[in-house]
Design a protein around this motif. Structure first.
Motif, PDB file in Angstrom:
ATOM      1  N   PRO A  48       0.799  -1.219   0.000  1.00 40.97           N
ATOM      2  CA  PRO A  48       0.000   0.000   0.000  1.00 40.97           C
ATOM      3  C   PRO A  48       0.839   1.280   0.000  1.00 40.97           C
ATOM      4  O   PRO A  48       0.469   2.264  -0.642  1.00 40.97           O
ATOM      5  CB  PRO A  48      -0.831  -0.109   1.288  1.00 40.97           C
ATOM      6  CG  PRO A  48      -0.925  -1.574   1.541  1.00 40.97           C
ATOM      7  CD  PRO A  48       0.400  -2.135   1.083  1.00 40.97           C
ATOM      8  N   LEU A  49       1.982   1.281   0.675  1.00 38.82           N
ATOM      9  CA  LEU A  49       2.809   2.480   0.706  1.00 38.82           C
ATOM     10  C   LEU A  49       3.360   2.791  -0.685  1.00 38.82           C
ATOM     11  O   LEU A  49       3.328   3.931  -1.136  1.00 38.82           O
ATOM     12  CB  LEU A  49       3.939   2.338   1.725  1.00 38.82           C
ATOM     13  CG  LEU A  49       4.814   3.583   1.915  1.00 38.82           C
ATOM     14  CD1 LEU A  49       3.978   4.804   2.278  1.00 38.82           C
ATOM     15  CD2 LEU A  49       5.873   3.320   2.979  1.00 38.82           C
ATOM     16  N   TYR A  50       3.846   1.777  -1.378  1.00 40.24           N
ATOM     17  CA  TYR A  50       4.338   1.975  -2.747  1.00 40.24           C
ATOM     18  C   TYR A  50       3.215   2.518  -3.637  1.00 40.24           C
ATOM     19  O   TYR A  50       3.405   3.458  -4.399  1.00 40.24           O
ATOM     20  CB  TYR A  50       4.879   0.676  -3.344  1.00 40.24           C
ATOM     21  CG  TYR A  50       5.194   0.821  -4.825  1.00 40.24           C
ATOM     22  CD1 TYR A  50       6.424   1.311  -5.240  1.00 40.24           C
ATOM     23  CD2 TYR A  50       4.236   0.508  -5.786  1.00 40.24           C
ATOM     24  CE1 TYR A  50       6.694   1.485  -6.591  1.00 40.24           C
ATOM     25  CE2 TYR A  50       4.496   0.675  -7.132  1.00 40.24           C
ATOM     26  CZ  TYR A  50       5.729   1.158  -7.529  1.00 40.24           C
ATOM     27  OH  TYR A  50       5.984   1.335  -8.865  1.00 40.24           O
ATOM     28  N   ILE A  61      12.034   3.335  -7.494  1.00 43.55           N
ATOM     29  CA  ILE A  61      12.724   2.044  -7.504  1.00 43.55           C
ATOM     30  C   ILE A  61      12.332   1.353  -6.211  1.00 43.55           C
ATOM     31  O   ILE A  61      12.582   1.868  -5.117  1.00 43.55           O
ATOM     32  CB  ILE A  61      14.248   2.215  -7.585  1.00 43.55           C
ATOM     33  CG1 ILE A  61      14.615   2.906  -8.896  1.00 43.55           C
ATOM     34  CG2 ILE A  61      14.952   0.867  -7.446  1.00 43.55           C
ATOM     35  CD1 ILE A  61      16.061   3.327  -9.004  1.00 43.55           C
ATOM     36  N   CYS A  62      11.690   0.195  -6.330  1.00 39.06           N
ATOM     37  CA  CYS A  62      11.209  -0.489  -5.132  1.00 39.06           C
ATOM     38  C   CYS A  62      11.935  -1.819  -4.918  1.00 39.06           C
ATOM     39  O   CYS A  62      12.705  -2.278  -5.756  1.00 39.06           O
ATOM     40  CB  CYS A  62       9.699  -0.703  -5.203  1.00 39.06           C
ATOM     41  SG  CYS A  62       9.157  -1.822  -6.498  1.00 39.06           S
ATOM     42  N   ASP A  78      20.443  12.061  -7.571  1.00 39.40           N
ATOM     43  CA  ASP A  78      19.267  12.809  -7.118  1.00 39.40           C
ATOM     44  C   ASP A  78      18.193  11.882  -6.570  1.00 39.40           C
ATOM     45  O   ASP A  78      17.060  11.846  -7.040  1.00 39.40           O
ATOM     46  CB  ASP A  78      18.709  13.680  -8.242  1.00 39.40           C
ATOM     47  CG  ASP A  78      17.714  14.720  -7.725  1.00 39.40           C
ATOM     48  OD1 ASP A  78      17.733  15.036  -6.523  1.00 39.40           O
ATOM     49  OD2 ASP A  78      16.900  15.192  -8.541  1.00 39.40           O
ATOM     50  N   VAL A  79      18.560  11.135  -5.533  1.00 36.40           N
ATOM     51  CA  VAL A  79      17.669  10.144  -4.931  1.00 36.40           C
ATOM     52  C   VAL A  79      17.235  10.574  -3.531  1.00 36.40           C
ATOM     53  O   VAL A  79      17.989  11.239  -2.814  1.00 36.40           O
ATOM     54  CB  VAL A  79      18.346   8.749  -4.881  1.00 36.40           C
ATOM     55  CG1 VAL A  79      19.521   8.735  -3.922  1.00 36.40           C
ATOM     56  CG2 VAL A  79      17.346   7.655  -4.538  1.00 36.40           C
ATOM     57  N   ALA A  80      16.030  10.214  -3.183  1.00 37.92           N
ATOM     58  CA  ALA A  80      15.518  10.354  -1.822  1.00 37.92           C
ATOM     59  C   ALA A  80      14.840   9.028  -1.474  1.00 37.92           C
ATOM     60  O   ALA A  80      14.441   8.280  -2.359  1.00 37.92           O
ATOM     61  CB  ALA A  80      14.521  11.496  -1.723  1.00 37.92           C
ATOM     62  N   VAL A  81      14.745   8.750  -0.194  1.00 43.18           N
ATOM     63  CA  VAL A  81      14.154   7.491   0.257  1.00 43.18           C
ATOM     64  C   VAL A  81      12.841   7.780   0.976  1.00 43.18           C
ATOM     65  O   VAL A  81      12.763   8.668   1.816  1.00 43.18           O
ATOM     66  CB  VAL A  81      15.114   6.729   1.195  1.00 43.18           C
ATOM     67  CG1 VAL A  81      14.449   5.466   1.743  1.00 43.18           C
ATOM     68  CG2 VAL A  81      16.411   6.393   0.479  1.00 43.18           C
ATOM     69  N   ILE A  82      11.835   7.009   0.614  1.00 48.28           N
ATOM     70  CA  ILE A  82      10.538   7.030   1.305  1.00 48.28           C
ATOM     71  C   ILE A  82      10.201   5.573   1.571  1.00 48.28           C
ATOM     72  O   ILE A  82      10.172   4.769   0.649  1.00 48.28           O
ATOM     73  CB  ILE A  82       9.435   7.663   0.441  1.00 48.28           C
ATOM     74  CG1 ILE A  82       9.774   9.105   0.095  1.00 48.28           C
ATOM     75  CG2 ILE A  82       8.075   7.565   1.148  1.00 48.28           C
ATOM     76  CD1 ILE A  82       8.843   9.720  -0.933  1.00 48.28           C
ATOM     77  N   ASP A  83       9.973   5.224   2.829  1.00 45.37           N
ATOM     78  CA  ASP A  83       9.619   3.828   3.098  1.00 45.37           C
ATOM     79  C   ASP A  83       9.247   3.599   4.552  1.00 45.37           C
ATOM     80  O   ASP A  83       9.259   4.513   5.367  1.00 45.37           O
ATOM     81  CB  ASP A  83      10.765   2.885   2.709  1.00 45.37           C
ATOM     82  CG  ASP A  83      10.246   1.589   2.097  1.00 45.37           C
ATOM     83  OD1 ASP A  83       9.139   1.154   2.457  1.00 45.37           O
ATOM     84  OD2 ASP A  83      10.946   1.017   1.267  1.00 45.37           O
ATOM     85  N   ASN A  84       8.942   2.349   4.843  1.00 48.20           N
ATOM     86  CA  ASN A  84       8.607   1.868   6.173  1.00 48.20           C
ATOM     87  C   ASN A  84       9.558   0.717   6.470  1.00 48.20           C
ATOM     88  O   ASN A  84       9.251  -0.430   6.172  1.00 48.20           O
ATOM     89  CB  ASN A  84       7.144   1.398   6.194  1.00 48.20           C
ATOM     90  CG  ASN A  84       6.709   0.894   7.545  1.00 48.20           C
ATOM     91  OD1 ASN A  84       7.457   0.956   8.512  1.00 48.20           O
ATOM     92  ND2 ASN A  84       5.505   0.364   7.622  1.00 48.20           N
ATOM     93  N   PRO A  85      10.746   1.026   7.043  1.00 50.32           N
ATOM     94  CA  PRO A  85      11.722  -0.041   7.271  1.00 50.32           C
ATOM     95  C   PRO A  85      11.313  -0.973   8.406  1.00 50.32           C
ATOM     96  O   PRO A  85      10.504  -0.598   9.255  1.00 50.32           O
ATOM     97  CB  PRO A  85      12.992   0.723   7.652  1.00 50.32           C
ATOM     98  CG  PRO A  85      12.502   1.987   8.245  1.00 50.32           C
ATOM     99  CD  PRO A  85      11.219   2.323   7.507  1.00 50.32           C
ATOM    100  N   PRO A  86      11.878  -2.174   8.421  1.00 45.15           N
ATOM    101  CA  PRO A  86      11.622  -3.074   9.548  1.00 45.15           C
ATOM    102  C   PRO A  86      12.089  -2.408  10.848  1.00 45.15           C
ATOM    103  O   PRO A  86      13.110  -1.709  10.856  1.00 45.15           O
ATOM    104  CB  PRO A  86      12.501  -4.297   9.248  1.00 45.15           C
ATOM    105  CG  PRO A  86      12.820  -4.200   7.804  1.00 45.15           C
ATOM    106  CD  PRO A  86      12.799  -2.749   7.453  1.00 45.15           C
TER     107      PRO A  86
END
Length: 139
Positions: A48-50, A61-62, A78-86
């Protein structure tokens, strides 16, 4: 749906509603989406987050099985990170990104924060409590 987080016994379930609210209330105002590439090293294309992030950015990039993807930000321009890590990796991920100067927005538990987080410049913590979002910015 295949869960992409297979680290230790971390269980996570980011609901569609939580993911949408996170993107609307935190990700969009953060400016993170201004980066050319968004890296989501812990979410696959079925999460759902993706799906919520893909509605507001088209170069993502997932996770596709590479468990060290979160360490490879320097391979992208030019990268940024968006996520829900363990949960078990949260502090390591945050420390890595702070040290490398990688812009990031993470969905994380508010159970505890490592002390190094409060020593960072340009820090913003968003906490959702009783329907309100509170913001604390570091200097």
């Amino acid at each position: 749906m295949t869960l992409s987080k297979t680290y230790s016994d971390d269980e996570y379930y980011t609901t569609e509603d939580a993911a949408k609210k996170f993107v609307d209330l935190v990700v969009v105002p953060s400016g993170t989406l201004n980066h050319k590439i968004i890296l989501m090293p812990f979410s696959n294309s079925e999460c759902p987050l993706y799906k919520s992030v893909s509605l507001v950015h088209d170069n993502i990039i997932c996770f596709e099985g590479e468990q060290t993807l979160w360490l490879k930000t320097s391979e992208f321009k030019d990268v940024a990170v968006i996520d829900n890590p363990p949960f078990s990796l949260s502090a390591k991920v945050e420390k890595e990104y702070f040290e490398k100067g990688v812009p990031f927005v993470l969905f994380r538990s508010s159970v505890s924060y490592p002390k190094f987080i409060f020593k960072q410049d340009m820090l913003a913590l968003f906490m959702k409590t009783l329907g309100e979002v509170f913001v604390s910015r570091g200097d």
